[in-house]
Scaffold this motif. Structure first.
Motif, PDB file in Angstrom:
ATOM      1  N   GLN A  28       0.832  -1.202   0.000  1.00  0.00           N
ATOM      2  CA  GLN A  28       0.000   0.000   0.000  1.00  0.00           C
ATOM      3  C   GLN A  28       0.868   1.254   0.000  1.00  0.00           C
ATOM      4  N   VAL A  62     -10.557   4.267  -5.571  1.00  0.00           N
ATOM      5  CA  VAL A  62      -9.310   4.702  -4.943  1.00  0.00           C
ATOM      6  C   VAL A  62      -9.589   5.723  -3.839  1.00  0.00           C
ATOM      7  N   ASN A  65     -10.070   4.693   0.046  1.00  0.00           N
ATOM      8  CA  ASN A  65      -8.948   4.329   0.903  1.00  0.00           C
ATOM      9  C   ASN A  65      -8.505   5.549   1.712  1.00  0.00           C
ATOM     10  N   SER A  66      -8.541   5.426   3.041  1.00  0.00           N
ATOM     11  CA  SER A  66      -8.226   6.576   3.900  1.00  0.00           C
ATOM     12  C   SER A  66      -6.780   7.043   3.750  1.00  0.00           C
ATOM     13  N   GLU A  67      -5.846   6.119   3.545  1.00  0.00           N
ATOM     14  CA  GLU A  67      -4.440   6.530   3.373  1.00  0.00           C
ATOM     15  C   GLU A  67      -4.255   7.264   2.046  1.00  0.00           C
TER      16      GLU A  67
END
Length: 183
Positions: A28, A62, A65-67
């Motif tokens: 990730q 996409v 996704n928190s990151e």
């Protein structure tokens, strides 16, 4: 902690869970770094084409996704642009987005004649991964150039070993039921 088959220490009771988590987190991290790099480059190119650029929109799967959101928000902040995202519950990959991309390509005149003359269609829009909405930007690098930046398998293995992720030794094949491996 317990020792993994390759000799690396793992937390008690975790088995390979910690290692799998580390691999997933590493994947990730690299994927998000790549995405941030591309978005920063795209912001620069977009500003050249449209100096009055007012925001960056991040949507689709996409954006769930928190990151990814956190890192892209940082990239947008460094560029002095707000990042706009739909609510996470609306950030999904689905057929509607594919259909929308097809419609945009059709409107932009990027459709082709049908694949076969027997098809009773006037125009055809092919569905494919990494589908561009418009023509490729002349500054975009080729896939070969991108691949040249990547590590070779030997370099990747050496980096993994240096980080303590040497592959576990392969186990000998099991003997067939009712006999021995030598038969």
């Amino acid at each position: 902690g317990a020792a993994a088959p390759d000799g690396a220490a793992t937390p008690a009771g975790s088995g390979g869970a910690q290692r799998r988590g580390d691999i997933a987190a590493s994947f990730q991290r690299v994927a998000v770094e790549h995405l941030v790099e591309r978005v920063e480059r795209a912001i620069g190119w977009a500003r050249e084409a449209e100096p009055g650029l007012t925001c960056v929109v991040v949507a689709g799967g996409v954006a769930a996704n928190s990151e990814v959101r956190r890192q892209l928000s940082g990239a947008c902040g460094r560029a002095g642009l707000p990042m706009v995202c739909p609510p996470v519950r609306l950030c999904t990959d689905n057929g509607t987005m594919v259909a929308w991309a097809g419609m945009l390509r059709l409107w932009l005149g990027l459709a082709e004649p049908p694949l076969r003359e027997s098809d009773e269609l006037d125009l055809f829009v092919e569905v494919r991964p990494k589908w561009p909405i418009g023509p490729r930007d002349r500054r975009s690098t080729t896939q070969a150039q991108q691949l040249a930046k990547r590590k070779t398998p030997a370099q990747a293995s050496a980096a993994a070993e240096a980080a303590g992720y040497a592959p576990a030794p392969l186990a000998a094949p099991a003997a067939p039921a009712g006999g021995s491996a030598a038969e």
